[in-house]
Design an enzyme around this catalytic site. Structure first.
Site, short mmCIF file in Angstrom:
data_model
loop_
_atom_site.label_atom_id
_atom_site.label_comp_id
_atom_site.label_asym_id
_atom_site.label_seq_id
_atom_site.Cartn_x
_atom_site.Cartn_y
_atom_site.Cartn_z
N ARG A 228 0.86 -1.20 0.00
CA ARG A 228 0.00 0.00 0.00
C ARG A 228 0.89 1.23 0.00
O ARG A 228 1.92 1.27 0.69
CB ARG A 228 -0.90 0.04 1.25
CG ARG A 228 -2.13 -0.86 1.19
CD ARG A 228 -3.17 -0.39 0.15
NE ARG A 228 -4.24 -1.35 -0.03
CZ ARG A 228 -4.32 -2.26 -1.01
NH1 ARG A 228 -3.36 -2.33 -1.91
NH2 ARG A 228 -5.34 -3.07 -1.11
N GLU A 257 3.51 12.83 -5.68
CA GLU A 257 4.89 13.09 -5.24
C GLU A 257 5.89 12.20 -5.98
O GLU A 257 6.98 12.65 -6.33
CB GLU A 257 5.04 12.82 -3.73
CG GLU A 257 4.26 13.75 -2.83
CD GLU A 257 2.87 13.21 -2.51
OE1 GLU A 257 2.33 12.40 -3.29
OE2 GLU A 257 2.31 13.61 -1.47
N HIS A 269 -0.81 0.05 -10.21
CA HIS A 269 -1.54 -0.93 -9.38
C HIS A 269 -1.95 -2.18 -10.19
O HIS A 269 -3.13 -2.53 -10.27
CB HIS A 269 -2.79 -0.27 -8.76
CG HIS A 269 -3.28 -1.02 -7.55
ND1 HIS A 269 -4.36 -0.65 -6.82
CD2 HIS A 269 -2.84 -2.17 -6.96
CE1 HIS A 269 -4.57 -1.50 -5.84
NE2 HIS A 269 -3.64 -2.44 -5.92
N1 LIG Z 1 -0.50 -4.59 -5.33
C1 LIG Z 1 -1.66 -5.23 -5.29
O1 LIG Z 1 -2.41 -5.25 -6.25
C2 LIG Z 1 -2.04 -5.97 -4.05
C3 LIG Z 1 -2.84 -7.13 -4.15
C4 LIG Z 1 -3.14 -7.83 -2.99
C5 LIG Z 1 -2.70 -7.37 -1.76
N2 LIG Z 1 -1.97 -6.24 -1.69
C6 LIG Z 1 -1.47 -5.73 -0.41
O2 LIG Z 1 -0.53 -6.63 0.11
C7 LIG Z 1 -0.71 -6.74 1.53
C8 LIG Z 1 -0.28 -8.12 1.96
O3 LIG Z 1 -1.15 -9.07 1.36
P1 LIG Z 1 -1.21 -10.58 1.87
O4 LIG Z 1 -2.27 -11.25 1.06
O5 LIG Z 1 0.14 -11.16 1.92
O6 LIG Z 1 -1.76 -10.34 3.36
P2 LIG Z 1 -1.66 -11.34 4.61
O7 LIG Z 1 -2.69 -10.86 5.56
O8 LIG Z 1 -1.70 -12.75 4.15
O9 LIG Z 1 -0.21 -11.05 5.20
C9 LIG Z 1 0.15 -9.88 5.87
C10 LIG Z 1 1.28 -10.25 6.81
O10 LIG Z 1 1.79 -9.05 7.39
C11 LIG Z 1 2.16 -9.35 8.73
N3 LIG Z 1 2.27 -8.12 9.49
C12 LIG Z 1 1.29 -7.33 9.98
N4 LIG Z 1 1.81 -6.27 10.62
C13 LIG Z 1 3.17 -6.40 10.53
C14 LIG Z 1 4.26 -5.61 11.00
N5 LIG Z 1 4.06 -4.48 11.67
N6 LIG Z 1 5.50 -6.05 10.71
C15 LIG Z 1 5.72 -7.18 10.01
N7 LIG Z 1 4.73 -7.98 9.57
C16 LIG Z 1 3.46 -7.58 9.82
C17 LIG Z 1 1.06 -10.28 9.21
O11 LIG Z 1 1.50 -11.04 10.32
C18 LIG Z 1 0.84 -11.15 7.97
O12 LIG Z 1 1.65 -12.31 8.02
C19 LIG Z 1 -2.20 -6.48 1.73
O13 LIG Z 1 -2.46 -5.94 3.00
C20 LIG Z 1 -2.57 -5.53 0.63
O14 LIG Z 1 -2.51 -4.21 1.13
C21 LIG Z 1 -1.61 -5.53 -2.80
#
Ligand SMILES: NC(=O)c1ccc[n+]([C@@H]2O[C@H](COP(=O)([O-])OP(=O)(O)OC[C@H]3O[C@@H](n4cnc5c(N)ncnc54)[C@H](O)[C@@H]3O)[C@@H](O)[C@H]2O)c1
Length: 386
Positions: A228, A257, A269
């Site tokens: 994000r 920015e 994205h």
């Molecule tokens: N670019 C895109 O199109 C796209 C697509 C899907 C998801 N995403 C983003 O990617 C992120 C991750 O997706 P995911 O499916 O792997 O989510 P997920 O929930 O499976 O994994 C997130 C991980 O982050 C860890 N975490 C939380 N807070 C933390 C911290 N302070 N320090 C270290 N680790 C921490 C959690 O323990 C978890 O293991 C999503 O939240 C979303 O914002 C982006």
């Protein structure tokens, strides 16, 4: 028979997973709704609507509390697009390792030049770079995406460090044993040539990568952000790119920015924009809805707790969505005992202000019992599955 309504186009590959007794319908008649980005905030919900599945992860377009109060379970499909994001992160690392984008742009600018082959041989050193094999990659957040990125990078010969103080057991099982366990963020910042973030945007993680974090990183570090935009402080990253402290910033989140800043590689994205991701999200959404409607099981809900009693084999299964307040179970069990109904199995889970109870019984549940349960204060929906 169950009826469903799609508020956005949903992949046919997913919809084909619906069993025969599921038919498309108008919104007011639907038992279940599938949605991608359509805003549901101003919508009126019919009392028939029991579930909403968002084919994707973000649920900003759905009023979660309003749905919970109306006894509507909202699902999402976490991880279904993880492979799509992983592949783009790998592409991002490769784009950052050499000036591939600059090279391609140069070729396009010289498309009219008859001598392009010769010129390219002279020019190419300006776009040269490094290989990623042997370099150190730090992965912050080892969830669905982080684990896939970390594991894939080991196959490319990278030395991978993973940091996630909240890692789930499931993710830990899936993580390659070649990944080094970083106990602090500082370890990642000090060691790694490439740093990629895969954490959700929360109060804790907003601005995770700011001026202070960057000051601890190696000079010429490459930072990748496919999670994000708000996780990286825009002013800090622009300053670090301009001063040359950070070699490249690869992001899936354009902002005023960052666009146009030298050595920022900005992608519009595209992380989850693959046919496969859309198919996977739709397949997962359909299977969540079917398991909920047929068995009352909840997997990957964002407004009610996950709860699973397996396939319904009892004579009847009563499912109760209710507020998470004291003595709800006491009231259900007392009421069933009064009616001489013996409970075979029962499970109760809560999530924040809401809770869910599934009760299997070996006799029929009469309308009279349903009516009595309906009168219990703080019950939001009762269903009897037979
Ligand atoms: N670019 C895109 O199109 C796209 C697509 C899907 C998801 N995403 C983003 O990617 C992120 C991750 O997706 P995911 O499916 O792997 O989510 P997920 O929930 O499976 O994994 C997130 C991980 O982050 C860890 N975490 C939380 N807070 C933390 C911290 N302070 N320090 C270290 N680790 C921490 C959690 O323990 C978890 O293991 C999503 O939240 C979303 O914002 C982006």
């Amino acid at each position: 028979m169950y009826q469903y309504h799609c508020l956005n186009p949903i992949s046919e590959v997913g919809l084909e997973k619906f069993a025969e007794e599921y038919v498309p319908s108008s919104l007011p008649n639907a038992d279940a709704v599938l949605v991608r980005s359509a805003s549901m905030h101003e919508m009126e919900f019919s009392p028939k609507l029991k579930a909403i599945a968002r084919a994707g992860a973000g649920v900003n377009n759905i009023p979660l509390e309003k749905c919970a109060d109306a006894g509507i379970v909202v699902f999402n499909t976490p991880g279904a697009n993880a492979n799509g994001v992983k592949e783009l992160v790998i592409a991002g690392m490769l784009l950052a390792a050499r000036d591939i984008v600059g090279g391609i742009n140069w070729v396009e600018e010289h498309e009219e030049d008859g001598d392009i082959a010769k010129l390219a041989e002279k020019k190419k050193k300006e776009f040269a770079g490094h290989e990623i094999e042997g370099k150190k990659l730090g992965v912050i957040g080892l969830g669905a995406i982080g684990v896939l990125v970390a594991n894939a990078a080991t196959h490319l010969g990278m030395e991978v460090y993973g940091y996630d103080p909240y890692v789930s057991v499931d993710s830990a099982w899936r993580l390659s044993r070649n990944i080094k366990h970083a106990r602090t963020l500082d370890e990642i910042y000090k060691e790694c040539d490439y740093i990629t973030i895969h954490v959700p945007a929360t109060e804790e993680t907003k601005g995770l990568i700011g001026a202070e974090a960057i000051s601890l990183m190696k000079k010429d570090v490459v930072i990748l952000n496919f999670a994000r935009g708000v996780l990286v402080e825009q002013e800090a990253i622009v300053d670090a790119l301009v001063s040359g402290r950070v070699k490249r910033y690869v992001t899936d989140f354009p902002s005023q920015e960052i666009v146009g800043v030298k050595n920022a590689i900005v992608i519009p994205h595209l992380g989850a924009s693959t046919e496969e991701s859309e198919d996977n999200c739709a397949k997962m959404a359909v299977s969540e809805l079917m398991d909920f409607l047929e068995n009352g099981n909840i997997h990957h809900s964002v407004n009610y707790p996950d709860c699973d009693m397996g396939v319904c084999r009892a004579k009847a299964r009563v499912t109760l969505l209710h507020r998470n307040v004291p003595n709800m179970i006491g009231q259900f069990t007392a009421l069933l005992a009064e009616e001489n109904v013996n409970i075979d199995r029962m499970v109760n889970k809560s999530k924040g202000a809401y809770a869910y109870t599934i009760i299997d019984v070996n006799e029929e549940i009469s309308q009279n019992i349903v009516d009595k349960l309906t009168k219990v204060k703080d019950i939001l929906r009762i269903r009897v599955i037979v």
